[in-house]
Design a protein around this motif. Structure first.
Motif, PDB file in Angstrom:
ATOM      1  N   VAL A   1      19.962  16.036   2.834  1.00  0.00           N
ATOM      2  CA  VAL A   1      19.902  14.894   1.932  1.00  0.00           C
ATOM      3  C   VAL A   1      19.248  15.169   0.577  1.00  0.00           C
ATOM      4  O   VAL A   1      19.518  14.435  -0.382  1.00  0.00           O
ATOM      5  CB  VAL A   1      19.209  13.690   2.608  1.00  0.00           C
ATOM      6  CG1 VAL A   1      20.011  13.240   3.822  1.00  0.00           C
ATOM      7  CG2 VAL A   1      17.771  14.014   3.006  1.00  0.00           C
TER       8      VAL A   1
ATOM      9  N   MET B   1      19.695  10.885  -2.407  1.00  0.00           N
ATOM     10  CA  MET B   1      21.021  10.402  -2.069  1.00  0.00           C
ATOM     11  C   MET B   1      21.451   9.183  -2.886  1.00  0.00           C
ATOM     12  O   MET B   1      22.598   9.069  -3.307  1.00  0.00           O
ATOM     13  CB  MET B   1      21.099  10.062  -0.576  1.00  0.00           C
ATOM     14  CG  MET B   1      21.214  11.256   0.335  1.00  0.00           C
ATOM     15  SD  MET B   1      21.808  10.782   1.973  1.00  0.00           S
ATOM     16  CE  MET B   1      23.537  10.418   1.635  1.00  0.00           C
TER      17      MET B   1
ATOM     18  N   HIS C   1      26.534  23.847   3.113  1.00  0.00           N
ATOM     19  CA  HIS C   1      27.100  22.500   2.988  1.00  0.00           C
ATOM     20  C   HIS C   1      28.613  22.581   3.097  1.00  0.00           C
ATOM     21  O   HIS C   1      29.232  23.550   2.631  1.00  0.00           O
ATOM     22  CB  HIS C   1      26.723  21.903   1.632  1.00  0.00           C
ATOM     23  CG  HIS C   1      26.440  20.434   1.668  1.00  0.00           C
ATOM     24  ND1 HIS C   1      25.167  19.897   1.586  1.00  0.00           N
ATOM     25  CD2 HIS C   1      27.268  19.365   1.779  1.00  0.00           C
ATOM     26  CE1 HIS C   1      25.226  18.592   1.635  1.00  0.00           C
ATOM     27  NE2 HIS C   1      26.494  18.234   1.749  1.00  0.00           N
TER      28      HIS C   1
ATOM     29  N   VAL D   1      26.865  13.176   3.281  1.00  0.00           N
ATOM     30  CA  VAL D   1      26.049  13.632   2.149  1.00  0.00           C
ATOM     31  C   VAL D   1      26.988  14.386   1.208  1.00  0.00           C
ATOM     32  O   VAL D   1      27.187  15.591   1.366  1.00  0.00           O
ATOM     33  CB  VAL D   1      24.897  14.541   2.614  1.00  0.00           C
ATOM     34  CG1 VAL D   1      24.023  14.940   1.421  1.00  0.00           C
ATOM     35  CG2 VAL D   1      24.046  13.853   3.672  1.00  0.00           C
TER      36      VAL D   1
ATOM     37  N   ASP E   1      26.384  15.968  -5.237  1.00  0.00           N
ATOM     38  CA  ASP E   1      25.084  15.444  -5.647  1.00  0.00           C
ATOM     39  C   ASP E   1      23.959  15.908  -4.726  1.00  0.00           C
ATOM     40  O   ASP E   1      22.906  15.287  -4.674  1.00  0.00           O
ATOM     41  CB  ASP E   1      25.116  13.911  -5.674  1.00  0.00           C
ATOM     42  CG  ASP E   1      23.963  13.326  -6.494  1.00  0.00           C
ATOM     43  OD1 ASP E   1      23.864  13.682  -7.686  1.00  0.00           O
ATOM     44  OD2 ASP E   1      23.171  12.533  -5.941  1.00  0.00           O
ATOM     45  N   SER E   2      24.192  16.990  -4.004  1.00  0.00           N
ATOM     46  CA  SER E   2      23.150  17.448  -3.078  1.00  0.00           C
ATOM     47  C   SER E   2      22.924  18.950  -3.187  1.00  0.00           C
ATOM     48  O   SER E   2      22.041  19.402  -3.922  1.00  0.00           O
ATOM     49  CB  SER E   2      23.503  17.051  -1.635  1.00  0.00           C
ATOM     50  OG  SER E   2      24.816  17.485  -1.308  1.00  0.00           O
TER      51      SER E   2
ATOM     52  N   SER F   1      20.017  20.924  -5.376  1.00  0.00           N
ATOM     53  CA  SER F   1      18.855  21.489  -4.681  1.00  0.00           C
ATOM     54  C   SER F   1      18.685  22.964  -5.030  1.00  0.00           C
ATOM     55  O   SER F   1      17.567  23.441  -5.251  1.00  0.00           O
ATOM     56  CB  SER F   1      19.013  21.333  -3.166  1.00  0.00           C
ATOM     57  OG  SER F   1      18.913  19.974  -2.767  1.00  0.00           O
TER      58      SER F   1
END
Length: 287
Positions: A135, A139, A234, A241, A245-246, A250
């Protein structure tokens, strides 16, 4: 091979936190082996890591997984359904087991929990971090996170849970979590029911409140302070998720990260493609 020595750690147990929550955990393997700590997703339990625990145990690691407070076999704590408490619970477990040189692996909500633990409590205890379909950084859509999901998405999750948790969990597992709603998907009824079983073990109140914790917690500062090597995995078809945008965001915030995006894989990739995920994790932690 699986360890059967006298040095092997306890199979299952629990600890009490400072605020009285009972945290269930499983601890398999030789206590002298390098520990791997698994952090499960919402609204599941440590059972979701069965495949990975057996795999890495067979590779000579000590494997540990807990049920988050309010989830699985841990107590249905009245309070503390937030990332600060979740991370503190992990810290209590790590201290109790005296875990050092540990590898922490978190999926989805568990990725946020793992990141906060490593950032705030992991100094001197953590060797590596793995975030899978996780996440972080944030989120929900905000002015500073325009690519996030609208708050209405998470309000909808809360509404469905409150209306009929059993039906909601069955539909969630049968659809977007594993990508079983895709035209070419081959749903596994056993996987669906196992997801439903884990979800129904926990507290409806805890699960309801955890939605806010996983969707509205900003992990940006946590990621910026983490210095250990971090692997980010991912699926490009993650419907829970969204990858854009994750994972890439990160990776930019972390000091030492490796990013791998799997083409076509869903959110529940640790189950649907365990062989691929396990091999990549093993390669990363063995380097």
């Amino acid at each position: 091979m699986l360890s059967h020595t006298k040095e092997a750690a306890d199979l299952t147990s629990s600890i009490a936190t400072n605020d009285g929550a009972q945290i269930f955990y499983r601890d398999w393997g030789a206590k002298s082996a390098q520990p791997i700590v698994f952090h499960h997703g919402w609204p599941l339990s440590s059972d979701d890591w069965d495949n990975q625990m057996l795999f890495f145990l067979s590779k000579g690691y000590r494997v540990i997984a807990h049920d988050r407070r309010g989830h699985g076999r841990s107590s249905q704590a009245i309070d503390g359904q937030d990332m600060d408490h979740y991370a503190a619970d992990v810290a209590a477990l790590a201290s109790h087991l005296d875990l050092r040189n540990a590898i922490h692996i978190g999926h989805s909500t568990g990725g946020g929990e793992a990141a906060r633990y490593v950032a705030r409590f992991g100094h001197g205890r953590v060797a590596r971090l793995v975030l899978i379909g996780a996440v972080p950084p944030l989120m929900v859509k905000t002015k500073t996170n325009p690519g996030g999901l609208p708050i209405e998405v998470f309000d909808g999750l809360r509404q469905q849970l409150a209306a009929s948790r059993s039906r909601f969990y069955l539909e969630f597992a049968s659809g977007p979590f594993y990508g079983y709603n895709r035209p070419d998907a081959k749903p596994s009824q056993a996987v669906i029911w196992n997801w439903w079983r884990q979800g129904m073990m926990g507290s409806a109140k805890a699960h309801y409140e955890c939605i806010k914790a996983f969707s509205e917690t900003d992990f940006s500062d946590d990621l910026k302070t983490i210095t250990v090597p971090t692997l980010i995995l991912h699926g490009s078809e993650d419907q829970i998720v969204p990858v854009a945008d994750s994972a890439p965001l990160s990776a930019k915030l972390l000091k030492h990260s490796v990013l791998k995006i799997y083409d076509g894989l869903p959110h529940g990739l640790c189950t649907t493609h365990a062989d691929i995920v396990n091999a990549d994790i093993l390669k990363f932690i063995s380097a």
